[in-house]
Design a protein around this motif. Sequence first.
Motif, PDB file in Angstrom:
ATOM      1  N   GLU A 193       5.671   6.773  16.139  1.00 40.17           N
ATOM      2  CA  GLU A 193       4.276   6.771  16.579  1.00 40.17           C
ATOM      3  C   GLU A 193       3.453   5.809  15.727  1.00 40.17           C
ATOM      4  O   GLU A 193       2.631   5.049  16.255  1.00 40.17           O
ATOM      5  CB  GLU A 193       3.687   8.179  16.504  1.00 40.17           C
ATOM      6  CG  GLU A 193       2.244   8.227  16.976  1.00 40.17           C
ATOM      7  CD  GLU A 193       1.604   9.600  16.850  1.00 40.17           C
ATOM      8  OE1 GLU A 193       0.400   9.682  17.111  1.00 40.17           O
ATOM      9  OE2 GLU A 193       2.292  10.569  16.473  1.00 40.17           O
ATOM     10  N   GLN A 194       3.657   5.828  14.405  1.00 38.33           N
ATOM     11  CA  GLN A 194       2.930   4.900  13.530  1.00 38.33           C
ATOM     12  C   GLN A 194       3.265   3.453  13.889  1.00 38.33           C
ATOM     13  O   GLN A 194       2.371   2.617  14.018  1.00 38.33           O
ATOM     14  CB  GLN A 194       3.280   5.162  12.068  1.00 38.33           C
ATOM     15  CG  GLN A 194       2.669   6.431  11.507  1.00 38.33           C
ATOM     16  CD  GLN A 194       3.213   6.771  10.134  1.00 38.33           C
ATOM     17  OE1 GLN A 194       4.408   6.679   9.879  1.00 38.33           O
ATOM     18  NE2 GLN A 194       2.305   7.186   9.239  1.00 38.33           N
ATOM     19  N   LEU A 195       4.545   3.178  14.066  1.00 37.27           N
ATOM     20  CA  LEU A 195       4.966   1.816  14.396  1.00 37.27           C
ATOM     21  C   LEU A 195       4.409   1.358  15.732  1.00 37.27           C
ATOM     22  O   LEU A 195       4.065   0.189  15.900  1.00 37.27           O
ATOM     23  CB  LEU A 195       6.494   1.721  14.401  1.00 37.27           C
ATOM     24  CG  LEU A 195       7.171   1.743  13.035  1.00 37.27           C
ATOM     25  CD1 LEU A 195       8.684   1.777  13.196  1.00 37.27           C
ATOM     26  CD2 LEU A 195       6.749   0.550  12.187  1.00 37.27           C
ATOM     27  N   GLY A 222       0.819  -1.197   0.000  1.00 38.43           N
ATOM     28  CA  GLY A 222       0.000   0.000   0.000  1.00 38.43           C
ATOM     29  C   GLY A 222       0.856   1.250   0.000  1.00 38.43           C
ATOM     30  O   GLY A 222       2.008   1.212   0.444  1.00 38.43           O
ATOM     31  N   ASP A 223       0.282   2.343  -0.466  1.00 40.30           N
ATOM     32  CA  ASP A 223       1.037   3.599  -0.519  1.00 40.30           C
ATOM     33  C   ASP A 223       0.541   4.620   0.503  1.00 40.30           C
ATOM     34  O   ASP A 223       1.032   5.740   0.547  1.00 40.30           O
ATOM     35  CB  ASP A 223       0.958   4.219  -1.921  1.00 40.30           C
ATOM     36  CG  ASP A 223      -0.417   4.769  -2.222  1.00 40.30           C
ATOM     37  OD1 ASP A 223      -1.416   4.104  -1.869  1.00 40.30           O
ATOM     38  OD2 ASP A 223      -0.498   5.870  -2.789  1.00 40.30           O
ATOM     39  N   SER A 224      -0.428   4.221   1.305  1.00 36.24           N
ATOM     40  CA  SER A 224      -0.973   5.096   2.346  1.00 36.24           C
ATOM     41  C   SER A 224      -0.878   4.353   3.675  1.00 36.24           C
ATOM     42  O   SER A 224      -1.008   3.118   3.713  1.00 36.24           O
ATOM     43  CB  SER A 224      -2.432   5.419   2.031  1.00 36.24           C
ATOM     44  OG  SER A 224      -3.075   5.978   3.151  1.00 36.24           O
ATOM     45  N   TRP A 225      -0.680   5.096   4.754  1.00 39.69           N
ATOM     46  CA  TRP A 225      -0.607   4.436   6.058  1.00 39.69           C
ATOM     47  C   TRP A 225      -1.935   3.760   6.382  1.00 39.69           C
ATOM     48  O   TRP A 225      -1.981   2.780   7.118  1.00 39.69           O
ATOM     49  CB  TRP A 225      -0.162   5.408   7.146  1.00 39.69           C
ATOM     50  CG  TRP A 225       0.277   4.658   8.355  1.00 39.69           C
ATOM     51  CD1 TRP A 225      -0.394   4.550   9.544  1.00 39.69           C
ATOM     52  CD2 TRP A 225       1.450   3.847   8.491  1.00 39.69           C
ATOM     53  NE1 TRP A 225       0.292   3.727  10.405  1.00 39.69           N
ATOM     54  CE2 TRP A 225       1.432   3.288   9.785  1.00 39.69           C
ATOM     55  CE3 TRP A 225       2.512   3.547   7.638  1.00 39.69           C
ATOM     56  CZ2 TRP A 225       2.442   2.439  10.247  1.00 39.69           C
ATOM     57  CZ3 TRP A 225       3.521   2.709   8.095  1.00 39.69           C
ATOM     58  CH2 TRP A 225       3.480   2.165   9.388  1.00 39.69           C
ATOM     59  N   ARG A 226      -3.061   4.249   5.805  1.00 39.14           N
ATOM     60  CA  ARG A 226      -4.372   3.588   5.971  1.00 39.14           C
ATOM     61  C   ARG A 226      -4.297   2.126   5.529  1.00 39.14           C
ATOM     62  O   ARG A 226      -4.915   1.256   6.135  1.00 39.14           O
ATOM     63  CB  ARG A 226      -5.434   4.254   5.092  1.00 39.14           C
ATOM     64  CG  ARG A 226      -5.956   5.564   5.499  1.00 39.14           C
ATOM     65  CD  ARG A 226      -7.132   5.965   4.595  1.00 39.14           C
ATOM     66  NE  ARG A 226      -6.801   5.961   3.175  1.00 39.14           N
ATOM     67  CZ  ARG A 226      -6.378   7.003   2.496  1.00 39.14           C
ATOM     68  NH1 ARG A 226      -6.217   8.161   3.098  1.00 39.14           N
ATOM     69  NH2 ARG A 226      -6.115   6.920   1.211  1.00 39.14           N
ATOM     70  N   ALA A 238      -4.950  -1.150   7.853  1.00 36.52           N
ATOM     71  CA  ALA A 238      -5.930  -2.180   7.502  1.00 36.52           C
ATOM     72  C   ALA A 238      -5.288  -3.564   7.528  1.00 36.52           C
ATOM     73  O   ALA A 238      -5.878  -4.521   8.036  1.00 36.52           O
ATOM     74  CB  ALA A 238      -6.535  -1.897   6.129  1.00 36.52           C
ATOM     75  N   ALA A 239      -4.082  -3.673   6.990  1.00 36.06           N
ATOM     76  CA  ALA A 239      -3.360  -4.954   7.007  1.00 36.06           C
ATOM     77  C   ALA A 239      -3.131  -5.416   8.444  1.00 36.06           C
ATOM     78  O   ALA A 239      -3.346  -6.581   8.787  1.00 36.06           O
ATOM     79  CB  ALA A 239      -2.030  -4.823   6.261  1.00 36.06           C
ATOM     80  N   TYR A 259       4.180  -3.894   2.857  1.00 34.92           N
ATOM     81  CA  TYR A 259       5.133  -2.977   2.229  1.00 34.92           C
ATOM     82  C   TYR A 259       4.460  -1.619   2.101  1.00 34.92           C
ATOM     83  O   TYR A 259       3.351  -1.519   1.582  1.00 34.92           O
ATOM     84  CB  TYR A 259       5.538  -3.469   0.837  1.00 34.92           C
ATOM     85  CG  TYR A 259       6.378  -4.714   0.850  1.00 34.92           C
ATOM     86  CD1 TYR A 259       7.758  -4.638   1.008  1.00 34.92           C
ATOM     87  CD2 TYR A 259       5.784  -5.962   0.696  1.00 34.92           C
ATOM     88  CE1 TYR A 259       8.535  -5.793   1.030  1.00 34.92           C
ATOM     89  CE2 TYR A 259       6.553  -7.118   0.712  1.00 34.92           C
ATOM     90  CZ  TYR A 259       7.914  -7.023   0.876  1.00 34.92           C
ATOM     91  OH  TYR A 259       8.679  -8.160   0.890  1.00 34.92           O
ATOM     92  N   TYR A 260       5.159  -0.589   2.566  1.00 34.43           N
ATOM     93  CA  TYR A 260       4.673   0.789   2.515  1.00 34.43           C
ATOM     94  C   TYR A 260       5.429   1.482   1.397  1.00 34.43           C
ATOM     95  O   TYR A 260       6.607   1.806   1.537  1.00 34.43           O
ATOM     96  CB  TYR A 260       4.924   1.443   3.867  1.00 34.43           C
ATOM     97  CG  TYR A 260       4.488   2.884   4.013  1.00 34.43           C
ATOM     98  CD1 TYR A 260       3.242   3.318   3.573  1.00 34.43           C
ATOM     99  CD2 TYR A 260       5.325   3.800   4.629  1.00 34.43           C
ATOM    100  CE1 TYR A 260       2.848   4.635   3.747  1.00 34.43           C
ATOM    101  CE2 TYR A 260       4.932   5.124   4.811  1.00 34.43           C
ATOM    102  CZ  TYR A 260       3.695   5.526   4.361  1.00 34.43           C
ATOM    103  OH  TYR A 260       3.303   6.834   4.533  1.00 34.43           O
ATOM    104  N   LEU A 261       4.757   1.671   0.257  1.00 33.79           N
ATOM    105  CA  LEU A 261       5.359   2.262  -0.939  1.00 33.79           C
ATOM    106  C   LEU A 261       5.212   3.778  -0.843  1.00 33.79           C
ATOM    107  O   LEU A 261       4.184   4.335  -1.198  1.00 33.79           O
ATOM    108  CB  LEU A 261       4.669   1.720  -2.196  1.00 33.79           C
ATOM    109  CG  LEU A 261       5.123   2.263  -3.551  1.00 33.79           C
ATOM    110  CD1 LEU A 261       6.600   1.987  -3.790  1.00 33.79           C
ATOM    111  CD2 LEU A 261       4.277   1.650  -4.666  1.00 33.79           C
ATOM    112  N   SER A 262       6.262   4.428  -0.319  1.00 41.63           N
ATOM    113  CA  SER A 262       6.145   5.855  -0.042  1.00 41.63           C
ATOM    114  C   SER A 262       7.524   6.492   0.108  1.00 41.63           C
ATOM    115  O   SER A 262       8.481   5.838   0.507  1.00 41.63           O
ATOM    116  CB  SER A 262       5.356   6.059   1.257  1.00 41.63           C
ATOM    117  OG  SER A 262       5.263   7.422   1.576  1.00 41.63           O
ATOM    118  N   ASP A 263       7.580   7.778  -0.217  1.00 40.05           N
ATOM    119  CA  ASP A 263       8.778   8.564   0.071  1.00 40.05           C
ATOM    120  C   ASP A 263       8.773   9.057   1.515  1.00 40.05           C
ATOM    121  O   ASP A 263       9.789   9.515   2.019  1.00 40.05           O
ATOM    122  CB  ASP A 263       8.866   9.780  -0.865  1.00 40.05           C
ATOM    123  CG  ASP A 263       9.139   9.382  -2.304  1.00 40.05           C
ATOM    124  OD1 ASP A 263       9.789   8.341  -2.526  1.00 40.05           O
ATOM    125  OD2 ASP A 263       8.684  10.103  -3.217  1.00 40.05           O
TER     126      ASP A 263
END
Length: 185
Positions: free
Chosen positions: A164-166, A136-140, A144-145, A154-158
């Motif tokens: 905090e997210q982790l 996914g490319d969004s933390w959403r 969900a996963a 896999y977080y596809l992002s720059d």
Amino acid sequence: MSSYKQKALFLDRDGVINVDHGYVGKYENFEYVEGIFDVVRKFQNEGYLPVIVTNQSGIARGYYTEKDFHALMARVVEDFSSHGTVNIPVYYCPHHTQGSVKELTIACQCRKPLPGMLHQAAKELDIDLVSSLLIGDSWRDIEAANAAGLTKSYYLSDKPITDEQLSKLRSSHCVSRITRLSEIK
């Protein structure tokens, strides 16, 4: 009766399969992300069933119809088939609380970060969520996963992943940030 359950490769659409141009509802505006066919084929060859799980608030917002979405996704599934992958099931959420299409302007259980689409796919396709993974490319997508019980995404992002997210993920959920699909080995 076999107790084997299928493992899945869950794929967000906009930003993972196609370049996210914002509310893509027509095939002529659909541009594939570099490497998507190779990644899907790789995981399919490893026994994963590719499954698309996508929020499509553009339907609730009236930017395009469900008929438009289905026509577009039929072409996308054909493109994947012509690149050697199986017919890919597509799960989507057409809802948004701030939509303009009254019957779709609801708070639902399928819109990511909620895990409704993943749970529905698991039930209908006999998927083992623990053995599955998501790109996914969004933390959403990652949330969900995690909520569905997947242990890898896999977080596809720059954008970097914050502490905090982790901290909000289960300790058994491993997330890897990538900036290109070719980084998936």
